[in-house]
Motif scaffolding. Structure first.
Motif, PDB file in Angstrom:
ATOM      1  N   VAL A  71      -8.619 -18.014   6.047  1.00 18.42           N
ATOM      2  CA  VAL A  71      -8.488 -17.446   4.692  1.00 18.42           C
ATOM      3  C   VAL A  71      -6.949 -17.239   4.428  1.00 18.42           C
ATOM      4  O   VAL A  71      -6.331 -16.610   5.105  1.00 18.42           O
ATOM      5  CB  VAL A  71      -9.334 -16.215   4.245  1.00 18.42           C
ATOM      6  N   LEU A  72      -6.734 -18.003   3.020  1.00 14.98           N
ATOM      7  CA  LEU A  72      -5.333 -17.778   2.673  1.00 14.98           C
ATOM      8  C   LEU A  72      -5.097 -16.040   2.005  1.00 14.98           C
ATOM      9  O   LEU A  72      -5.878 -15.778   1.144  1.00 14.98           O
ATOM     10  CB  LEU A  72      -5.026 -18.553   1.752  1.00 14.98           C
ATOM     11  N   LEU A  73      -4.303 -15.352   2.825  1.00 14.81           N
ATOM     12  CA  LEU A  73      -3.887 -14.104   2.344  1.00 14.81           C
ATOM     13  C   LEU A  73      -2.369 -14.052   1.825  1.00 14.81           C
ATOM     14  O   LEU A  73      -1.532 -14.834   2.234  1.00 14.81           O
ATOM     15  CB  LEU A  73      -4.190 -13.185   3.291  1.00 14.81           C
ATOM     16  N   ILE A  74      -2.290 -13.344   0.824  1.00 15.48           N
ATOM     17  CA  ILE A  74      -0.728 -13.245   0.149  1.00 15.48           C
ATOM     18  C   ILE A  74      -0.583 -11.566   0.431  1.00 15.48           C
ATOM     19  O   ILE A  74      -1.396 -10.790   0.453  1.00 15.48           O
ATOM     20  CB  ILE A  74      -0.559 -13.541  -1.104  1.00 15.48           C
ATOM     21  N   ASN A  75       0.813 -11.375   0.908  1.00 11.25           N
ATOM     22  CA  ASN A  75       1.110  -9.827   0.951  1.00 11.25           C
ATOM     23  C   ASN A  75       2.101  -9.666  -0.198  1.00 11.25           C
ATOM     24  O   ASN A  75       2.987 -10.495  -0.361  1.00 11.25           O
ATOM     25  CB  ASN A  75       1.648  -9.638   2.230  1.00 11.25           C
ATOM     26  N   GLN A  76       1.758  -8.596  -0.970  1.00  5.27           N
ATOM     27  CA  GLN A  76       2.558  -8.180  -2.037  1.00  5.27           C
ATOM     28  C   GLN A  76       2.662  -6.762  -2.433  1.00  5.27           C
ATOM     29  O   GLN A  76       1.760  -6.067  -2.293  1.00  5.27           O
ATOM     30  CB  GLN A  76       1.650  -8.827  -3.298  1.00  5.27           C
ATOM     31  N   TYR A  77       3.842  -6.476  -3.017  1.00  6.59           N
ATOM     32  CA  TYR A  77       4.015  -5.067  -3.297  1.00  6.59           C
ATOM     33  C   TYR A  77       3.370  -4.573  -4.367  1.00  6.59           C
ATOM     34  O   TYR A  77       3.343  -5.316  -5.436  1.00  6.59           O
ATOM     35  CB  TYR A  77       5.771  -4.701  -3.450  1.00  6.59           C
ATOM     36  N   ARG A  78       2.726  -3.677  -4.129  1.00  6.98           N
ATOM     37  CA  ARG A  78       1.983  -2.925  -5.424  1.00  6.98           C
ATOM     38  C   ARG A  78       2.358  -1.223  -5.609  1.00  6.98           C
ATOM     39  O   ARG A  78       2.092  -0.625  -4.819  1.00  6.98           O
ATOM     40  CB  ARG A  78       0.423  -2.856  -4.916  1.00  6.98           C
ATOM     41  N   HIS A  79       2.846  -1.335  -6.817  1.00  6.80           N
ATOM     42  CA  HIS A  79       3.860  -0.089  -6.962  1.00  6.80           C
ATOM     43  C   HIS A  79       2.893   1.219  -6.946  1.00  6.80           C
ATOM     44  O   HIS A  79       3.174   2.271  -6.483  1.00  6.80           O
ATOM     45  CB  HIS A  79       4.591  -0.270  -8.266  1.00  6.80           C
ATOM     46  N   PRO A  80       1.812   1.293  -7.838  1.00  8.62           N
ATOM     47  CA  PRO A  80       0.874   2.403  -7.969  1.00  8.62           C
ATOM     48  C   PRO A  80       0.382   2.876  -6.678  1.00  8.62           C
ATOM     49  O   PRO A  80       0.268   4.111  -6.610  1.00  8.62           O
ATOM     50  CB  PRO A  80      -0.223   1.870  -8.685  1.00  8.62           C
ATOM     51  N   ILE A  81       0.119   2.130  -5.617  1.00  2.00           N
ATOM     52  CA  ILE A  81      -0.106   2.476  -4.156  1.00  2.00           C
ATOM     53  C   ILE A  81       0.966   2.656  -3.360  1.00  2.00           C
ATOM     54  O   ILE A  81       0.845   2.857  -2.218  1.00  2.00           O
ATOM     55  CB  ILE A  81      -1.562   1.785  -3.743  1.00  2.00           C
ATOM     56  N   ARG A  82       2.216   2.079  -3.807  1.00  2.00           N
ATOM     57  CA  ARG A  82       3.423   2.159  -2.777  1.00  2.00           C
ATOM     58  C   ARG A  82       3.122   1.616  -1.492  1.00  2.00           C
ATOM     59  O   ARG A  82       3.436   2.053  -0.645  1.00  2.00           O
ATOM     60  CB  ARG A  82       3.962   3.788  -2.415  1.00  2.00           C
TER      61      ARG A  82
END
Length: 195
Positions: A71-82
């Motif tokens: 499965v293709l996953l992306i890792n991304q910064y999500r500010h609300p959950i820091r």
């Protein structure tokens, strides 16, 4: 709810029941950059009730799988959950009159520089029905290949990291509590259950 409607809920095949309460007032109480907060006053159960909720455009996500059941996953910064969390390629239904499948294809191209030969709808779910009207439609994409050109990414997407992970490993990470993105959790567990 009538006694007959209640009895049907207890005996019919398990399914959500559409129930459009009469809305007597609806106002945007906060207008945001991406979505708004709406306050509705509605009639339900013989009373008038007032609720605030996120008025969301809706979204799509893509569970891209390759021939090796990765499965293709992306890792991304999500500010609300820091946090930099693992996710599926996904995005808002924010282009007027855009078909959800076309939006999913656009998101896979924009976030991963990929396209797919085969598309099917995996599932649709409400992310937080007590506080938002957001629904997410998840598509499964197979026969994945690179797009003709790469997309420029800005803001949080500028540091995306892509990783192909065996489906079984993603399920194990979900059950062990090491990944937390709701869209990813729902989609991989559904895909795993379907085989």
């Amino acid at each position: 709810m009538t006694p007959a409607e209640r009895a049907a809920l207890l005996t019919a095949p398990l399914a959500d029941l559409a129930d459009a309460a009469e809305v007597v007032a609806s106002d945007v109480v906060y207008e945001g950059r991406v979505w708004d907060v709406r306050r509705d006053r509605f009639r339900f159960g013989g009373a008038e009730i007032e609720r605030d909720y996120v008025d969301h455009t809706g979204a799509v996500a893509v569970l891209a799988r390759d021939a090796d059941d990765r499965v293709l996953l992306i890792n991304q910064y999500r500010h609300p959950i820091r946090s930099r969390d693992w996710e599926l390629p996904a995005g808002l239904l924010d282009v007027e009159h855009e078909d959800p499948l076309a939006a999913a294809q656009r998101e896979l191209a924009e976030e991963a520089d990929l396209e797919a030969a085969e598309w099917s709808e995996l599932l649709t779910f409400a992310t937080s029905p007590g506080g938002s009207d957001e629904t997410i439609r998840v598509y499964e994409a197979r026969g994945v290949s690179a797009t003709a050109e790469a997309f420029a990414r800005t803001e949080e997407e500028a540091e995306l990291v892509l990783r192909w992970v065996p489906l079984a490993e993603v399920v194990e990470a979900a059950l062990a509590g090491r990944i937390h993105n709701s869209i990813l959790l729902v989609a991989v567990l559904a895909a795993h259950a379907r085989g």
